[in-house]
Design an enzyme around this catalytic site. Structure first.
Site, PDB file in Angstrom:
ATOM      1  N   TYR A  98       0.829  -1.213   0.000  1.00 29.74           N
ATOM      2  CA  TYR A  98       0.000   0.000   0.000  1.00 29.74           C
ATOM      3  C   TYR A  98       0.859   1.257   0.000  1.00 29.74           C
ATOM      4  CZ  TYR A  98      -4.271  -2.664   0.651  1.00 29.74           C
ATOM      5  OH  TYR A  98      -5.332  -3.528   0.469  1.00 29.74           O
ATOM      6  N   GLU A 140      -7.787  -7.355   5.571  1.00 31.09           N
ATOM      7  CA  GLU A 140      -6.962  -8.440   5.020  1.00 31.09           C
ATOM      8  C   GLU A 140      -6.213  -9.173   6.127  1.00 31.09           C
ATOM      9  OE1 GLU A 140      -4.863  -6.153   2.058  1.00 31.09           O
ATOM     10  OE2 GLU A 140      -6.794  -5.637   1.163  1.00 31.09           O
TER      11      GLU A 140
END
Length: 398
Positions: A98, A140
């Site tokens: 990310y 996640e």
């Protein structure tokens, strides 16, 4: 939720960002893959990059998330985030990626919007990004924990035990763990990622629904070959059709996916089109294996009986369920399917019980039409669940 100082900035700039988001995401992916070519080679779907679907999906997710932060600040977009998180988990995405995405996305925003990206604007959209990214990282992490694996460590080797030609373009593969360990549990409707080594040295990943009920010593996936034409040829589906044979070993992820059958005794609508039948098969198989008496309305649409993957299996499973009824639509029914209606599926005239929960899988236009009919008949939006094969181009529609 967004901070007080960021709300007016995002609200004022959302139209400009939204208007340029397609250009931003296209530039973002170019910058990302220039810096990290291994991501295109081994993680991202090259076909969806080539046809622009991944760019449109990213653009849609950012715009939808920002809009939800503004219009529904006290609500979390759980459905939107859940679909993305499950797909990321099946790819083995890790939290550090990310930061890479952030770097190249904001470089693209600055390049496209130029002087309009003041420090105030950059800070506000940085907040939007990290609200979304951190929510996904947390989701996640929970998925990895539930699967009993370390972050991103979702892969295991599965041997092809059987191969069956279901239609000219659909083949089913029965998989068993190559190491002899038990198969992980899953919920009916979930999928796995399959990582294939292609001739050019890349490792492309595609998701395939588990098309039989859980609780067995093996898994089954059904792969439809993606033909060319206006779209890129499906390189993984074509490779599996040409080369996957019993005795071969595939690299397969743990099961993920949020289109999973809930337990209970309430009425169900299971609606599919084309290869979207695969998660429905797992649901029907599970209901039959557990002796369910739930009222189940099954809808399937296809080009014709010869294109209907697992046709006889689906007919048999519906017959095995005392509370189930099957409604078939074929564009070309022919003489071998007298039970099918001609044309496209239409649920508007079906006798549907109150309080049903609907599960949809198939092409987006099919699901959009079915969902619209259900909403017009008073089925609440939260009771209609769907699965998109490929990038989710139907974001923010809940």
């Amino acid at each position: 939720m967004l901070s007080e100082q960021s709300v007016p900035v995002v609200r004022a700039t959302l139209p400009a960002v939204g208007a340029a988001i397609g250009e931003i995401t296209t530039l973002f992916y170019r910058k990302l893959f220039d810096a990290h070519p291994e991501l295109l080679r081994d993680l991202f779907n090259r076909g969806n990059q080539a046809n622009g679907e991944q760019q449109r999906a990213l653009a849609g997710s950012i715009a939808a998330f920002a809009g939800m932060l503004l219009e529904r600040p006290d609500a979390r977009p759980d459905a939107l985030l859940s679909r993305i998180a499950h797909k990321h988990a099946s790819l083995g995405v890790t939290s550090d990626q990310y930061k890479i995405v952030h770097r190249h996305l904001f470089a693209a925003i600055a390049e496209v919007l130029g002087d309009a990206v003041t420090p105030e604007v950059a800070a506000a959209w940085d907040e939007v990004y990290w609200l979304m990214a951190n929510a996904l990282v947390a989701a996640e992490a929970r998925l990895y924990q539930e699967a009993g694996v370390a972050e991103g460590d979702v892969w295991r080797r599965m041997e092809i035990a059987e191969r069956h030609e279901e239609t000219p373009d659909a083949v089913s593969l029965v998989l068993r763990p190559a190491d002899g360990r038990p198969t992980p549990s899953f919920r009916p409707g979930q999928y796995v990622g399959v990582r294939s080594s292609l001739p050019d040295g890349s490792h492309q990943i595609r998701q395939y629904s588990l098309s039989a009920a859980p609780g067995r010593a093996d898994w089954r996936i059904t792969v439809k070959r993606v033909r060319g034409g206006a779209r890129p040829e499906g390189e993984v589906s074509s490779w599996l059709h040409a080369h996957a044979r019993p005795g071969d070993v595939l690299t397969v992820s743990a099961p993920f996916g949020d289109l999973a059958l809930d337990e209970g005794d309430g009425p169900l609508l299971l609606a599919s089109a084309g290869i979207g039948v695969t998660p429905v098969l797992a649901m029907l198989d599970h209901l039959a294996a557990t002796g369910s008496t739930r009222p189940v309305t099954v809808v399937h649409a296809d080009r014709g009986p010869a294109d209907h993957a697992h046709r006889q299996e689906q007919l048999d499973l519906v017959r095995a369920l005392p509370g189930a009824r099957l409604h078939l639509w074929y564009e070309e029914p022919g003489d071998t399917a007298p039970e099918a209606s001609a044309g496209r599926a239409d649920v508007s005239g079906l006798d549907l019980p109150a309080g049903l929960t609907a599960y949809l899988c198939g092409p987006v236009p099919f699901m959009r039409a079915v969902r619209g009919d259900l909403l017009r008949r008073g089925v609440p939006a939260h009771a209609v669940h769907y699965e998109v094969f490929g990038p989710d181009l139907w974001l923010g529609q809940e």
